[in-house]
Design a protein around this motif. Structure first.
Motif, mmCIF file in Angstrom:
data_model
loop_
_atom_site.group_PDB
_atom_site.id
_atom_site.type_symbol
_atom_site.label_atom_id
_atom_site.label_comp_id
_atom_site.label_asym_id
_atom_site.label_seq_id
_atom_site.Cartn_x
_atom_site.Cartn_y
_atom_site.Cartn_z
ATOM 1 N N LEU A 163 53.522 26.144 16.333
ATOM 2 C CA LEU A 163 52.202 26.713 16.617
ATOM 3 C C LEU A 163 51.301 26.686 15.385
ATOM 4 O O LEU A 163 50.101 26.413 15.503
ATOM 5 C CB LEU A 163 52.332 28.142 17.152
ATOM 6 C CG LEU A 163 52.812 28.271 18.592
ATOM 7 C CD1 LEU A 163 53.034 29.732 18.957
ATOM 8 C CD2 LEU A 163 51.831 27.617 19.566
ATOM 9 N N SER A 164 51.863 26.939 14.219
ATOM 10 C CA SER A 164 51.065 26.941 12.992
ATOM 11 C C SER A 164 50.396 25.588 12.744
ATOM 12 O O SER A 164 49.298 25.528 12.193
ATOM 13 C CB SER A 164 51.932 27.300 11.788
ATOM 14 O OG SER A 164 52.332 28.639 11.843
ATOM 15 N N GLY A 209 41.321 30.494 11.895
ATOM 16 C CA GLY A 209 40.215 31.402 12.189
ATOM 17 C C GLY A 209 39.977 31.654 13.669
ATOM 18 O O GLY A 209 39.350 32.643 14.032
ATOM 19 N N LYS A 210 40.453 30.765 14.538
ATOM 20 C CA LYS A 210 40.281 30.950 15.983
ATOM 21 C C LYS A 210 41.296 31.976 16.466
ATOM 22 O O LYS A 210 42.475 31.894 16.148
ATOM 23 C CB LYS A 210 40.487 29.638 16.726
ATOM 24 C CG LYS A 210 40.319 29.784 18.222
ATOM 25 C CD LYS A 210 40.496 28.476 18.959
ATOM 26 C CE LYS A 210 40.400 28.730 20.450
ATOM 27 N NZ LYS A 210 40.583 27.499 21.223
ATOM 28 N N TRP A 224 56.232 35.877 9.423
ATOM 29 C CA TRP A 224 55.173 34.900 9.718
ATOM 30 C C TRP A 224 53.920 35.362 8.979
ATOM 31 O O TRP A 224 52.981 35.883 9.543
ATOM 32 C CB TRP A 224 54.957 34.799 11.215
ATOM 33 C CG TRP A 224 54.158 33.603 11.656
ATOM 34 C CD1 TRP A 224 53.474 32.730 10.853
ATOM 35 C CD2 TRP A 224 53.945 33.158 12.983
ATOM 36 N NE1 TRP A 224 52.865 31.767 11.611
ATOM 37 C CE2 TRP A 224 53.139 32.007 12.928
ATOM 38 C CE3 TRP A 224 54.354 33.622 14.225
ATOM 39 C CZ2 TRP A 224 52.737 31.313 14.073
ATOM 40 C CZ3 TRP A 224 53.955 32.935 15.353
ATOM 41 C CH2 TRP A 224 53.157 31.788 15.276
ATOM 42 N N ILE A 225 53.921 35.150 7.665
ATOM 43 C CA ILE A 225 52.942 35.778 6.783
ATOM 44 C C ILE A 225 51.514 35.265 6.951
ATOM 45 O O ILE A 225 50.576 35.987 6.655
ATOM 46 C CB ILE A 225 53.369 35.687 5.305
ATOM 47 C CG1 ILE A 225 53.580 34.235 4.886
ATOM 48 C CG2 ILE A 225 54.627 36.500 5.066
ATOM 49 C CD1 ILE A 225 53.823 34.040 3.409
ATOM 50 N N ASN A 226 51.317 34.034 7.431
ATOM 51 C CA ASN A 226 49.944 33.551 7.592
ATOM 52 C C ASN A 226 49.384 33.806 8.991
ATOM 53 O O ASN A 226 48.267 33.412 9.302
ATOM 54 C CB ASN A 226 49.838 32.067 7.234
ATOM 55 C CG ASN A 226 50.602 31.167 8.178
ATOM 56 O OD1 ASN A 226 51.577 31.579 8.792
ATOM 57 N ND2 ASN A 226 50.167 29.928 8.281
ATOM 58 N N TRP A 242 45.687 34.907 14.923
ATOM 59 C CA TRP A 242 45.045 33.739 14.322
ATOM 60 C C TRP A 242 45.730 33.406 12.998
ATOM 61 O O TRP A 242 46.420 34.211 12.415
ATOM 62 C CB TRP A 242 43.547 33.969 14.125
ATOM 63 C CG TRP A 242 43.182 35.010 13.100
ATOM 64 C CD1 TRP A 242 42.840 34.782 11.799
ATOM 65 C CD2 TRP A 242 43.091 36.439 13.292
ATOM 66 N NE1 TRP A 242 42.545 35.977 11.171
ATOM 67 C CE2 TRP A 242 42.703 37.006 12.068
ATOM 68 C CE3 TRP A 242 43.317 37.271 14.383
ATOM 69 C CZ2 TRP A 242 42.533 38.376 11.904
ATOM 70 C CZ3 TRP A 242 43.154 38.629 14.209
ATOM 71 C CH2 TRP A 242 42.754 39.162 12.991
ATOM 72 N N ILE A 243 45.498 32.169 12.586
ATOM 73 C CA ILE A 243 46.004 31.656 11.313
ATOM 74 C C ILE A 243 44.831 31.624 10.349
ATOM 75 O O ILE A 243 43.747 31.178 10.696
ATOM 76 C CB ILE A 243 46.563 30.220 11.487
ATOM 77 C CG1 ILE A 243 47.730 30.202 12.465
ATOM 78 C CG2 ILE A 243 46.951 29.602 10.157
ATOM 79 C CD1 ILE A 243 48.993 30.818 11.958
#
Length: 96
Positions: free
Chosen positions: A11-12, A18-19, A76-78, A94-95
């Motif tokens: 997924l990342s 930003g979305k 999942w830090i980001n 969001w990422i």
């Protein structure tokens, strides 16, 4: 690698930075990612007979955002998360 980590990695790579995505949008996004859907991933678990395992893996993976204080793990830090409503189901992700 755990299945949740595989989901997060796939997924990342496909999420637009930003979305903001609902859990349902992330579930729809996984099939268009590079995730390897094994026969095991397609089988349901006993407690959720109408849902394939990979669907549960997505739901479990997003709980590992550092912003999810209702879950102890935050690997999942980001992945950012924000509760948008009254229900614990109203999270967006969001990422950055």
């Amino acid at each position: 690698m755990s299945k949740q980590l595989e989901v997060a990695s796939s997924l990342s790579l496909i999420m637009v930075p930003g979305k903001k995505y609902s859990i349902n949008e992330l579930i729809k996004l996984l099939p268009v990612s590079n995730f390897n859907f094994s026969e095991e991933s397609k089988k349901p678990i006993k407690s959720e007979p109408n849902r394939p395992r990979w669907n549960r893996w997505v739901r479990n993976a997003v709980r590992n955002s550092p912003d999810r204080k209702d879950h102890k793990s935050d690997w999942w830090i980001n992945l950012r998360a924000e509760l948008r409503g009254q229900s614990n189901r109203d999270w967006v992700y969001w990422i950055e």
